[in-house]
Design a protein around this motif. Structure first.
Motif, PDB file in Angstrom:
ATOM      1  N   LEU A 108       7.711  -9.592  -0.172  1.00 27.10           N
ATOM      2  CA  LEU A 108       6.661  -8.758  -1.439  1.00 27.10           C
ATOM      3  C   LEU A 108       7.062  -7.253  -0.144  1.00 27.10           C
ATOM      4  CD1 LEU A 108       4.271 -10.134  -2.901  1.00 27.10           C
ATOM      5  CD2 LEU A 108       5.956 -10.160  -3.450  1.00 27.10           C
ATOM      6  N   GLN A 109       6.307  -7.287   1.366  1.00 28.06           N
ATOM      7  CA  GLN A 109       6.740  -6.008   1.660  1.00 28.06           C
ATOM      8  C   GLN A 109       8.132  -6.318   2.354  1.00 28.06           C
ATOM      9  OE1 GLN A 109       4.334  -7.486   4.712  1.00 28.06           O
ATOM     10  NE2 GLN A 109       2.064  -7.325   3.854  1.00 28.06           N
ATOM     11  N   LEU A 162       9.822  -1.454  -6.959  1.00 29.29           N
ATOM     12  CA  LEU A 162       8.702  -0.416  -7.399  1.00 29.29           C
ATOM     13  C   LEU A 162       9.089   0.555  -6.018  1.00 29.29           C
ATOM     14  CD1 LEU A 162       6.138   0.245  -7.550  1.00 29.29           C
ATOM     15  CD2 LEU A 162       5.015  -1.611  -6.527  1.00 29.29           C
ATOM     16  N   GLY A 163       9.610  -0.117  -5.010  1.00 32.84           N
ATOM     17  CA  GLY A 163       9.609   0.423  -3.499  1.00 32.84           C
ATOM     18  C   GLY A 163      10.867   1.981  -3.876  1.00 32.84           C
ATOM     19  N   ASN A 169      -0.737   1.073   0.158  1.00 39.18           N
ATOM     20  CA  ASN A 169      -2.232   0.845   0.682  1.00 39.18           C
ATOM     21  C   ASN A 169      -3.334   0.399  -0.402  1.00 39.18           C
ATOM     22  OD1 ASN A 169      -1.498   1.075   3.616  1.00 39.18           O
ATOM     23  ND2 ASN A 169      -1.373   3.443   4.342  1.00 39.18           N
ATOM     24  N   PHE A 170      -3.067   1.344  -1.431  1.00 36.69           N
ATOM     25  CA  PHE A 170      -3.836   1.664  -2.542  1.00 36.69           C
ATOM     26  C   PHE A 170      -3.288   0.756  -3.518  1.00 36.69           C
ATOM     27  CE2 PHE A 170      -4.754   5.622  -0.763  1.00 36.69           C
ATOM     28  CZ  PHE A 170      -5.975   5.581  -0.323  1.00 36.69           C
ATOM     29  N   VAL A 171      -1.709  -0.123  -3.401  1.00 34.48           N
ATOM     30  CA  VAL A 171      -1.620  -1.128  -5.151  1.00 34.48           C
ATOM     31  C   VAL A 171      -1.218  -2.180  -4.215  1.00 34.48           C
ATOM     32  CG1 VAL A 171       0.288  -0.861  -6.708  1.00 34.48           C
ATOM     33  CG2 VAL A 171      -0.573   0.868  -5.679  1.00 34.48           C
ATOM     34  N   ILE A 172      -0.129  -2.367  -3.111  1.00 32.60           N
ATOM     35  CA  ILE A 172       0.571  -3.498  -3.088  1.00 32.60           C
ATOM     36  C   ILE A 172      -0.336  -4.821  -1.969  1.00 32.60           C
ATOM     37  CG2 ILE A 172       2.863  -4.062  -1.476  1.00 32.60           C
ATOM     38  CD1 ILE A 172       4.308  -2.164  -2.393  1.00 32.60           C
ATOM     39  N   PHE A 199      -3.733  -9.287  -1.156  1.00 34.42           N
ATOM     40  CA  PHE A 199      -4.753  -9.425  -0.933  1.00 34.42           C
ATOM     41  C   PHE A 199      -5.723 -10.261  -1.415  1.00 34.42           C
ATOM     42  CE2 PHE A 199      -5.114  -8.875   4.082  1.00 34.42           C
ATOM     43  CZ  PHE A 199      -4.084  -8.141   4.081  1.00 34.42           C
ATOM     44  N   LEU A 200      -5.774  -9.247  -2.775  1.00 35.76           N
ATOM     45  CA  LEU A 200      -6.848 -10.171  -3.819  1.00 35.76           C
ATOM     46  C   LEU A 200      -5.847 -11.376  -5.312  1.00 35.76           C
ATOM     47  CD1 LEU A 200      -8.548  -6.909  -5.036  1.00 35.76           C
ATOM     48  CD2 LEU A 200      -9.345  -9.064  -3.595  1.00 35.76           C
ATOM     49  N   SER A 201      -4.571 -11.959  -4.527  1.00 40.81           N
ATOM     50  CA  SER A 201      -4.155 -12.469  -5.716  1.00 40.81           C
ATOM     51  C   SER A 201      -4.180 -14.253  -5.185  1.00 40.81           C
ATOM     52  CB  SER A 201      -2.844 -11.823  -5.675  1.00 40.81           C
ATOM     53  OG  SER A 201      -2.222 -11.838  -3.931  1.00 40.81           O
TER      54      SER A 201
END
Length: 281
Positions: free
Chosen positions: A95-96, A181-182, A200-203, A208-210
């Motif tokens: 993803l990153q 998205l990128g 920082n606020f989306v990906i 981390f919450l998935s």
């Protein structure tokens, strides 16, 4: 008059032929794709090696923290924690890196005013979309493959392959979605701070919450239900099932969810290129 007669004696010169392109410019598409791949391979220490090292560091830290005490319960009962963690970290790297490849390429092109290099040639919006997303998928899968081999050889986890198709499907669709998205981030952003905000606020929160680091069954309501709405959960859960043969959610729902998102995000980027949003005057 004598000049005209002399010109008549000169044999006809062959006319310069202009390259003709059909409905699909395969050569231009391949050239732009090679440019995208060559761009990140030139700095492979940063774009390929560094994410692999980060993944191994995560694995090492959790190995030292939990040792052999990290056995799981529920759907993943009997599995060692590091075997559960490894596929999630590989998907996080996918993803990153897919996001970073397209976002950095397009934003740097705008800053350096080199975006005309791919806007001026006879490349359609579809060809631009395929080339940029293809570069993102290539980088993401390359990092994922090297990370998997490194984890297996290091002995930090055992990466078996239960089914190949979930690994391929969720690996590719996740790369396309985050690559799109990128691409949007690179087109929309006016400075690198804007891209950092998306990261920082989306990906990062969605990743981390998935369920990257834990089984979402341990979450209390309503957070467990909200986790099932997170598209990144299905990417990680589906990819993990390819290695472990076990999933928290439905693979069919995950396939449909990620497939629709991959198609919709690709069409979205195609529309932005077609419109010339923030790229053409």
């Amino acid at each position: 008059m004598a000049y005209l007669q002399a010109m008549d004696t000169i044999p006809d010169r062959p006319q310069a032929r202009l390259r003709q392109y059909g409905a699909f410019n395969g050569l231009g598409l391949w050239t732009l794709y090679k440019r995208e791949v060559g761009r990140f391979l030139k700095v492979w220490m940063q774009t390929v090696f560094a994410p692999v090292v980060t993944t191994l560091l995560f694995m090492t830290v959790f190995k030292l923290a939990f040792g052999d005490r990290g056995n799981l319960t529920g759907d993943f009962a009997g599995l060692k924690y590091n075997d559960f963690l490894a596929p999630g970290l590989i998907m996080m790297a996918i993803l990153q890196n897919a996001f970073q490849n397209t976002s950095s390429s397009l934003l740097q092109a705008k800053f350096n005013s080199t975006h005309v290099d791919f806007l001026m040639p006879p490349l359609s919006p579809l060809e631009l979309t395929i080339a940029f997303l293809g570069g993102a998928v290539t980088r993401a899968l390359m990092v994922a493959g090297i990370s998997a081999v490194a984890i297996q050889l290091s002995g930090l986890a055992s990466l078996s392959v239960a089914q190949v198709w979930p690994i391929l499907w969720f690996g590719i669709t996740a790369s396309v979605i985050l690559g799109a998205l990128g691409a949007f981030g690179g087109i929309w952003a006016d400075k690198f701070d804007h891209l950092a905000a998306v990261t920082n606020f989306v990906i990062v929160p969605l990743t981390f919450l998935s369920g990257t680091f834990y089984d979402i069954q341990v979450l209390a309501e309503p957070f467990r239900t909200l986790a099932y709405l997170n598209p990144i959960f299905y990417m990680i859960d589906g990819y993990r099932s390819g290695h472990l043969g076990v999933a928290n959610g439905s693979l069919l729902i995950g396939m449909a969810y990620t497939g629709v998102l991959a198609l919709a995000s690709s069409i979205w980027i195609w529309a932005l290129f077609r419109r010339g949003y923030k790229l053409k005057a």
